[in-house]
Design a protein around this motif. Structure first.
Motif, PDB file in Angstrom:
ATOM      1  N   GLN A   1       0.837  -1.184   0.000  1.00  9.88           N
ATOM      2  CA  GLN A   1       0.000   0.000   0.000  1.00  9.88           C
ATOM      3  C   GLN A   1       0.879   1.245   0.000  1.00  9.88           C
ATOM      4  O   GLN A   1       1.834   1.330   0.776  1.00  9.88           O
ATOM      5  CB  GLN A   1      -0.854  -0.041   1.272  1.00  9.88           C
ATOM      6  N   PHE A   2       0.568   2.175  -0.877  1.00 10.00           N
ATOM      7  CA  PHE A   2       1.230   3.476  -0.862  1.00 10.00           C
ATOM      8  C   PHE A   2       0.225   4.501  -0.346  1.00 10.00           C
ATOM      9  O   PHE A   2      -0.876   4.609  -0.879  1.00 10.00           O
ATOM     10  CB  PHE A   2       1.700   3.871  -2.263  1.00 10.00           C
ATOM     11  N   VAL A   3       0.613   5.214   0.697  1.00 11.76           N
ATOM     12  CA  VAL A   3      -0.267   6.233   1.245  1.00 11.76           C
ATOM     13  C   VAL A   3       0.357   7.593   0.937  1.00 11.76           C
ATOM     14  O   VAL A   3       1.495   7.867   1.326  1.00 11.76           O
ATOM     15  CB  VAL A   3      -0.448   6.065   2.765  1.00 11.76           C
ATOM     16  N   ALA A   4      -0.379   8.403   0.219  1.00 11.28           N
ATOM     17  CA  ALA A   4       0.144   9.710  -0.185  1.00 11.28           C
ATOM     18  C   ALA A   4      -0.142  10.745   0.897  1.00 11.28           C
ATOM     19  O   ALA A   4      -1.182  10.688   1.549  1.00 11.28           O
ATOM     20  CB  ALA A   4      -0.493  10.137  -1.503  1.00 11.28           C
ATOM     21  N   PRO A   5       0.778  11.686   1.091  1.00 14.28           N
ATOM     22  CA  PRO A   5       0.637  12.669   2.170  1.00 14.28           C
ATOM     23  C   PRO A   5      -0.320  13.795   1.794  1.00 14.28           C
ATOM     24  O   PRO A   5       0.078  14.952   1.709  1.00 14.28           O
ATOM     25  CB  PRO A   5       2.061  13.179   2.356  1.00 14.28           C
ATOM     26  N   LYS A   6      -1.554  13.434   1.537  1.00 16.16           N
ATOM     27  CA  LYS A   6      -2.547  14.476   1.250  1.00 16.16           C
ATOM     28  C   LYS A   6      -3.919  14.016   1.684  1.00 16.16           C
ATOM     29  O   LYS A   6      -4.229  12.827   1.658  1.00 16.16           O
ATOM     30  CB  LYS A   6      -2.548  14.838  -0.231  1.00 16.16           C
ATOM     31  N   CYS A   7      -4.714  14.987   2.108  1.00 15.10           N
ATOM     32  CA  CYS A   7      -6.117  14.757   2.399  1.00 15.10           C
ATOM     33  C   CYS A   7      -6.873  15.132   1.143  1.00 15.10           C
ATOM     34  O   CYS A   7      -6.747  16.254   0.660  1.00 15.10           O
ATOM     35  CB  CYS A   7      -6.576  15.664   3.544  1.00 15.10           C
ATOM     36  N   ARG A   8      -7.647  14.194   0.607  1.00 15.47           N
ATOM     37  CA  ARG A   8      -8.403  14.495  -0.604  1.00 15.47           C
ATOM     38  C   ARG A   8      -9.878  14.460  -0.257  1.00 15.47           C
ATOM     39  O   ARG A   8     -10.339  13.534   0.407  1.00 15.47           O
ATOM     40  CB  ARG A   8      -8.059  13.448  -1.670  1.00 15.47           C
ATOM     41  N   ALA A   9     -10.619  15.471  -0.697  1.00 16.96           N
ATOM     42  CA  ALA A   9     -12.052  15.496  -0.416  1.00 16.96           C
ATOM     43  C   ALA A   9     -12.718  14.300  -1.089  1.00 16.96           C
ATOM     44  O   ALA A   9     -12.292  13.846  -2.150  1.00 16.96           O
ATOM     45  CB  ALA A   9     -12.657  16.799  -0.927  1.00 16.96           C
TER      46      ALA A   9
END
Lengths: 325, 325
Positions: free
Chosen positions: B288-296
């Protein structure tokens, strides 16, 4: 220093209003101890690391039951003469130089005559700084600025709550990003959250969560105090028998504004997507617990268990390897 | 050994069909080198660690340009006499004892006369085992079973693909669990995925993803070969001008069954929630790759950036501290 950092992170934000600090003692290149400051009022990281190193070197078990900072300072000053003359202390933050709840670590280090002190970053608190200069003045070799950026990151909550307000958003989800469907996190994660609730000045929660989950929002898992609560809600009406209202000695605010947050030094917001959106401009840090299960988006009942194997940063992403359970 | 494990994990699954292995050389308690096996056909971890340690001790830069395993073996055997007699080799997996694409590491270690070899776990491959016994027989101190469970976890893909099939599910999401709305992961994460595509025997992807994303599914970011593709889809009709169909030398299957997966040794599934559900009983590991952003959740345009600060396991959960950007 990385090991000191890792140890300090285990108590991140639990040291409020103190900073998280990690320390280690080495002698002839051999690691004798690693320790972290755990809670305000308790011994500083340096003292705990020196205690453990003293025991490793002497096997004097009389020191083990001593937990009060002042008594540890005294015991070490009386018993550890000549023991640390060729030892090096690593510490993520400059040793303190003022009398607070504990005697200054700088005086202890000087009186034990360590050869070298390696410091991650200087203390940004004007009241506490001066330790490095004092040690150097007393003939101890002092090196400052090892993994400095990481050591500064470690104490960002401390810098924020010392100068105003630090806002932490607590978020729990399954491996595949599901936040609904009952308890998500493990016992240890929930105990950490309860320990945070015991420390914070204000807990913020959304009105919908209060209505649906009917939470207690106390710190029973660690025997701590229940924090004051701000329920962020347009609708002001809540059923009185929701457990959180039944806790004595707590204030509960029900407000449709988040302005009150800025009045408190350490605030924790607990919530899901709605609160994430509503508060994203005011949050300083996020604390996310990811549970090792795949939960269906619609039917919450059948969690598929997984096991986390390895995590690392790759560029700015997190890379998480896990095993299907 | 933990450092060897961490190094080996950087090449997890990229070593196919070989196992991921990490190694380190210590001399008088001082760490001289850490290295990992990076790719099949390349030098084993032990040889790379010995190469680096040799250079650290001798500053003989003639060894640096040598990258072929056989040449490294020969160079070390000729030049490193008496250099490692008081050295210890740590390695996550028993050193090999057969002639494969490279000469056996056990012979090199014996001829260099290391004092001690510390092994995480024995080689489960009957063809390769015997190294530990051989070294012991030749007077080298051998210790087996350090962080053994972790060293066994490390090579689980190898055990699975050696004895049948290993299925890896690749999953990318934002910090708050959103998987839609265009490219999620960083360049480095995507390069890792392309390197995996270069190695695997079969790539599995869902029909909807093919129709919506119109992917290429090659390994262009690392200059690798495009893998064969299985499109898992009830509907068999796809527009011919979807880029993945235009890659030469690749086979593309369009099937409404996943039975074909079992015929391949190393299979990677790329997908989101739908594929997660459809394949959850057949997947061995998740990446799993978790990107450092909160996306609506609805409006994908406004990513809120965050920065990951610290991650650790707490009980069976992951605990992730991050900073609001």
């Amino acid at each position: 220093m990385q090991a000191c950092l890792d140890e300090a992170w285990k108590y991140q934000c639990l040291t409020y209003p103190n900073p998280a600090v990690g320390a280690a003692v080495l002698k002839e290149g051999r690691l004798l101890s690693i320790a972290a400051h755990q809670q305000a009022g308790g011994p500083h990281a340096e003292v705990l690391a020196l205690k453990e190193a003293y025991y490793r070197l002497t096997k004097d078990s009389d020191i083990l039951p001593i937990t009060q900072a002042l008594h540890l300072h005294n015991y070490l000053q009386t018993h550890a003469h000549n023991l640390f003359h060729d030892a090096t202390l690593y510490v993520t933050l400059e040793p303190c130089f003022h009398y607070g709840k504990t005697p200054p670590c700088s005086l202890l280090i000087k009186s034990l005559g360590l050869r070298e002190v390696v410091i991650g970053t200087l203390d940004p608190n004007a009241q506490a700084t001066g330790g490095a200069a004092y040690l150097r003045h007393n003939g101890i070799k002092v090196r400052v600025g090892v993994l400095e950026r990481q050591c500064q990151e470690l104490i960002e909550p401390f810098v924020k709550w010392s100068n105003g307000s630090f806002v932490l958003f607590k978020y729990a989800q399954t491996f595949n990003g599901v936040v609904k469907g009952g308890i998500i996190s493990s016992q240890a994660s929930r105990e950490y959250v309860h320990a945070l609730r015991d420390r914070i000045d204000l807990l913020v929660i959304g009105g919908n969560t209060v209505r649906i989950d009917r939470p207690i929002l106390d710190a029973r898992l660690v025997g701590g105090r229940a924090p004051n609560v701000l329920i962020y809600s347009k609708k002001k009406k809540f059923s009185d028998n929701i457990p959180l209202f039944g806790i004595g000695g707590r204030r509960v605010y029900i407000e449709d504004s988040l302005e009150r947050v800025a009045q408190y030094s350490f605030v924790m917001i607990e919530g899901g997507e709605g609160m994430l959106r509503a508060t994203k401009m005011m949050v300083d840090w996020y604390l996310q617990f990811v549970a090792p299960k795949c939960r269906a988006l619609e039917n919450y009942r059948c969690d598929k268990k997984i096991e986390f194997l390895h995590t690392r940063k790759i560029d700015r992403d997190l890379m998480i390897w896990s095993q299907n359970g």
